[in-house]
Design a protein around this motif. Structure first.
Motif, mmCIF file in Angstrom:
data_model
loop_
_atom_site.group_PDB
_atom_site.id
_atom_site.type_symbol
_atom_site.label_atom_id
_atom_site.label_comp_id
_atom_site.label_asym_id
_atom_site.label_seq_id
_atom_site.Cartn_x
_atom_site.Cartn_y
_atom_site.Cartn_z
ATOM 1 N N TRP A 49 0.826 -1.209 0.000
ATOM 2 C CA TRP A 49 0.000 0.000 0.000
ATOM 3 C C TRP A 49 0.866 1.267 0.000
ATOM 4 O O TRP A 49 0.590 2.227 -0.748
ATOM 5 N N ALA A 50 1.920 1.289 0.811
ATOM 6 C CA ALA A 50 2.776 2.469 0.884
ATOM 7 C C ALA A 50 3.476 2.711 -0.458
ATOM 8 O O ALA A 50 3.624 3.871 -0.891
ATOM 9 N N ILE A 51 3.882 1.663 -1.135
ATOM 10 C CA ILE A 51 4.533 1.823 -2.442
ATOM 11 C C ILE A 51 3.535 2.340 -3.479
ATOM 12 O O ILE A 51 3.861 3.200 -4.311
ATOM 13 N N VAL A 52 2.315 1.809 -3.450
ATOM 14 C CA VAL A 52 1.285 2.303 -4.374
ATOM 15 C C VAL A 52 1.032 3.790 -4.147
ATOM 16 O O VAL A 52 0.911 4.571 -5.099
ATOM 17 N N ARG A 53 0.956 4.208 -2.891
ATOM 18 C CA ARG A 53 0.769 5.634 -2.592
ATOM 19 C C ARG A 53 1.984 6.446 -3.044
ATOM 20 O O ARG A 53 1.824 7.570 -3.562
ATOM 21 N N TYR A 54 3.158 5.901 -2.869
ATOM 22 C CA TYR A 54 4.362 6.621 -3.292
ATOM 23 C C TYR A 54 4.392 6.834 -4.802
ATOM 24 O O TYR A 54 4.826 7.893 -5.285
ATOM 25 N N LEU A 55 3.934 5.852 -5.554
ATOM 26 C CA LEU A 55 4.005 5.934 -7.019
ATOM 27 C C LEU A 55 2.942 6.840 -7.617
ATOM 28 O O LEU A 55 2.961 7.091 -8.829
ATOM 29 N N VAL A 63 -1.295 -9.110 -4.765
ATOM 30 C CA VAL A 63 -1.187 -8.089 -5.817
ATOM 31 C C VAL A 63 -2.126 -8.389 -6.981
ATOM 32 O O VAL A 63 -2.401 -7.490 -7.800
ATOM 33 N N GLY A 64 -2.635 -9.621 -7.078
ATOM 34 C CA GLY A 64 -3.562 -9.967 -8.144
ATOM 35 C C GLY A 64 -5.019 -9.920 -7.752
ATOM 36 O O GLY A 64 -5.895 -10.165 -8.597
ATOM 37 N N LEU A 65 -5.321 -9.612 -6.496
ATOM 38 C CA LEU A 65 -6.716 -9.572 -6.064
ATOM 39 C C LEU A 65 -7.492 -8.444 -6.729
ATOM 40 O O LEU A 65 -8.709 -8.548 -6.922
ATOM 41 N N ALA A 119 1.741 4.141 -13.230
ATOM 42 C CA ALA A 119 3.021 3.757 -12.619
ATOM 43 C C ALA A 119 2.841 2.570 -11.681
ATOM 44 O O ALA A 119 3.661 1.642 -11.670
ATOM 45 N N ALA A 120 1.764 2.568 -10.875
ATOM 46 C CA ALA A 120 1.519 1.457 -9.952
ATOM 47 C C ALA A 120 1.240 0.159 -10.713
ATOM 48 O O ALA A 120 1.639 -0.916 -10.273
ATOM 49 N N ASP A 121 0.544 0.264 -11.847
ATOM 50 C CA ASP A 121 0.292 -0.932 -12.653
ATOM 51 C C ASP A 121 1.596 -1.541 -13.151
ATOM 52 O O ASP A 121 1.773 -2.764 -13.134
ATOM 53 N N ARG A 122 2.520 -0.710 -13.608
ATOM 54 C CA ARG A 122 3.816 -1.213 -14.076
ATOM 55 C C ARG A 122 4.606 -1.844 -12.927
ATOM 56 O O ARG A 122 5.307 -2.849 -13.119
ATOM 57 N N PHE A 123 4.479 -1.261 -11.749
ATOM 58 C CA PHE A 123 5.155 -1.848 -10.591
ATOM 59 C C PHE A 123 4.588 -3.233 -10.274
ATOM 60 O O PHE A 123 5.342 -4.169 -10.000
ATOM 61 N N VAL A 124 3.264 -3.390 -10.302
ATOM 62 C CA VAL A 124 2.641 -4.688 -10.038
ATOM 63 C C VAL A 124 3.099 -5.712 -11.064
ATOM 64 O O VAL A 124 3.408 -6.865 -10.723
#
Length: 592
Positions: A152-158, A390-392, A353-358
């Motif tokens: 969650w923190a990484i998604v918010r960061y991105l 991450v796939g949910l 950006a978050a999609d690419r990270f996932v």
């Protein structure tokens, strides 16, 4: 959705998760086998103190400490009872699963919206492999909680907010991601791949002008992430004395020397490294004498598992097949199919950006898992739960898209539409529920399909171990000790229990009074099987078998309880000493 609606949804999901965990724990016959190891460490903390135990144990400390703290709380509320440690391990594993609902909902909401977050978190509460972690009483749930927080923190960061004030909070989210990663690392090592995927994603973004950010800003965020790691891991490494890089890495990965399951043939038992083990050393010398090995039929072995029944299959073809099967099982099959459908539908949109990270994390994690599965020949579905989290979002989106596709052609939808137009105003809440209920039908149906596997009686084939422990709790003296090949009975007996790996220490204990093992264990033609047969023939007598034959199911392993008579072994030791003295006198006479 307003903040109030979010709070209502999260509260409902937390209640659902609590209900599932209570039901799963109540239906579980025994915890997972790894719970025995964690309870043993927690008991050591209770007896010897926190810091000495953390220094001496190579296992990641977070979950054993949680079990110990939970035992303290349970003891304060209900007092001591024989199965208190088993319950403490299960509660310590269940609480993180309930708390993980919050970061999962927040992360999926940022990725795909509130409706998808609700559906995905609903799946998180009901998926069998996730729900079973609480009843198993293992560290995976604690690791999963901090993995979800870091995710969650990484998604918010991105998230990019331009020059808005929220953009200044990005370093704080990087700091939170680093601290959560470090906490997860104190339970299991898989969370490191989340940090690696973040680094790869940010470096790749620097190659594209539309994704690029100033190097100074990137360095600031990277420094905050490393600071979060250092704040958590620094004190732990200093306390444990893991100063050099090699020792620090081994400590963080849980591979420190002195904690592996060792046989006493060719390697010294872990018990010999503890202070005050003179009796253990004597017992070990007695067991490794050539005459004793001749009686046994080979070198004595106290291995934790039977080596003749290994199911490991190494190599990349077998690893790829196992990876596919275990990933499908981790997703609960039906929800996995919805995740594939949702990923296909979501791919039509412009990736953020978050999609690419996932995507980077999914590819990196899968590659590393296949590599280790090929090398080690072992992979369980619970090892892939990070991929499930991450796939949910894709699973929830796929279920809702399927509902939207089916709803217009549904006769029920037409009836509900008529009802909503003729009997209610559009502003009423139940009007919206009727209007959207066909869309949510696949979500509810997929969750319901999980229930038969989620609520299954876990480890029911091990019922004999629980009954043996309860029998010992009722019959054995509180001062008596038990040598248990698996350790499950010790979770329910309330008696001091030695695992088989600590066989020399158990044989040196004057309070050892019982031996517990499954019937088939002493029948194998291996060093371990022959050692168990020799122990039974030398100084043990059968007293009980569980479950009783009349009520035993075909899949349940019979568990035998033997009364241990140390005096019989003492006679053999005295005989050995007399023979040694005789040989020494004869040798001295020849020399004269």
């Amino acid at each position: 959705m307003t903040r109030r609606h979010h709070l209502v949804v999260v509260a409902a999901l937390l209640g659902l998760s609590c209900l599932v965990q209570v039901m799963v724990i109540r239906r579980a016959t025994v915890p997972g086998l790894d719970a025995v190891r964690f309870v043993e460490i927690a008991r050591t903390i209770d007896q010897q103190g926190l810091l000495p135990t953390v220094r001496s144990q190579g296992e990641q400390p977070l979950f054993p400490v949680a079990v110990w703290a939970t035992h303290k709380c349970v003891g304060q509320v209900s007092g001591e009872f024989p199965s208190v440690w088993a319950l403490s391990a299960q509660l310590a594993a269940a609480v993180p699963l309930v708390l993980a609902v919050v970061p999962v909902y927040l992360a999926l909401g940022r990725l795909m919206g509130a409706a998808v977050a609700t559906a995905g978190t609903f799946f998180f509460c009901l998926l069998p492999e996730i729900a079973h972690l609480g009843a198993d009483g293992i560290s995976d749930s604690t690791h999963l909680l901090f993995f979800c927080i870091a995710f969650w923190a990484i998604v918010r960061y991105l998230e990019r907010k331009g020059d808005s004030p929220r953009e200044r909070l990005r370093p704080l989210f990087a700091l939170a991601a680093g601290a959560a990663t470090a906490m997860g690392l104190l339970a299991r090592a898989e969370v490191l791949l989340l940090a690696a995927a973040l680094g790869l994603t940010l470096v790749a973004f620097q190659l594209f002008p539309q994704r690029r950010q100033p190097w100074a800003r990137l360095a600031t965020s990277g420094g905050c992430f490393l600071l979060g790691l250092a704040v958590v891991l620094g004190p732990y490494l200093v306390v444990t004395g893991a100063i050099t890089p090699r020792v620090a890495v081994a400590r963080l990965l849980g591979r420190s020397a002195g904690v592996e399951n060792q046989s006493c043939h060719g390697r010294v038992s872990r018990a010999l490294t503890n202070p005050g083990t003179a009796d253990t050393t004597v017992a070990l010398r007695f067991l490794t004498k050539p005459r004793r090995q001749a009686e046994i039929g080979g070198p004595i072995s106290f291995d934790g598992k039977e080596p003749n029944i290994s199911i490991r299959r190494r190599g990349y073809p077998a690893a790829l097949v196992r990876f596919g099967r275990k990933l499908a099982a981790a997703y609960g099959y039906w929800i996995g199919a919805l995740a594939v459908f949702g990923a296909w539908r979501w791919s039509r949109r412009r990736a953020g950006a978050a999609d690419r990270f996932v995507q980077t994390f999914f590819l990196l994690f899968s590659t590393v898992v296949v590599y280790f599965a090929a090398a080690e020949g072992y992979l369980a579905a619970r090892h892939l739960l990070c991929l499930v989290v991450v796939g949910l979002g894709s699973a929830g989106y796929g279920a809702l898209e399927l509902g939207r596709w089916l709803a217009p052609s549904s006769r029920a939808a037409a009836v509900l539409a008529v009802l909503s137009q003729t009997q209610a105003r559009p502003t009423r809440p139940w009007h919206r529920v009727f209007r959207r209920s066909p869309v949510w039908a696949p979500v509810v149906l997929a969750g319901a399909c999980c229930l038969p596997l989620t609520l299954v009686r876990l480890h029911h084939s091990r019922l004999g171990h629980r009954e043996a422990g309860q029998w010992l709790a009722a019959r054995a003296d509180p001062q008596h000790a038990v040598l248990d090949t698996y350790g499950w009975a010790g979770l329910y007996s309330g008696r001091k229990t030695y695992p088989l790996q600590q066989g020399p220490s158990a044989l040196a204990d004057r309070h050892l009074a019982y031996l517990v093992l499954e019937t088939h264990e002493s029948r194998y033609d291996s060093n371990r099987g022959r050692a168990l047969r020799w122990l039974i023939e030398s100084a043990a007598a059968p007293v009980a078998v569980f479950p009783h034959r009349a009520v035993r199911s075909p899949n349940q392993q019979p568990v035998e309880v033997y009364r241990w008579y140390p005096g019989r072994l003492d006679r053999d030791r005295k005989g050995d000493r007399m023979r040694e003295d005789c040989h020494a006198r004869i040798h001295l006479g020849v020399r004269r």
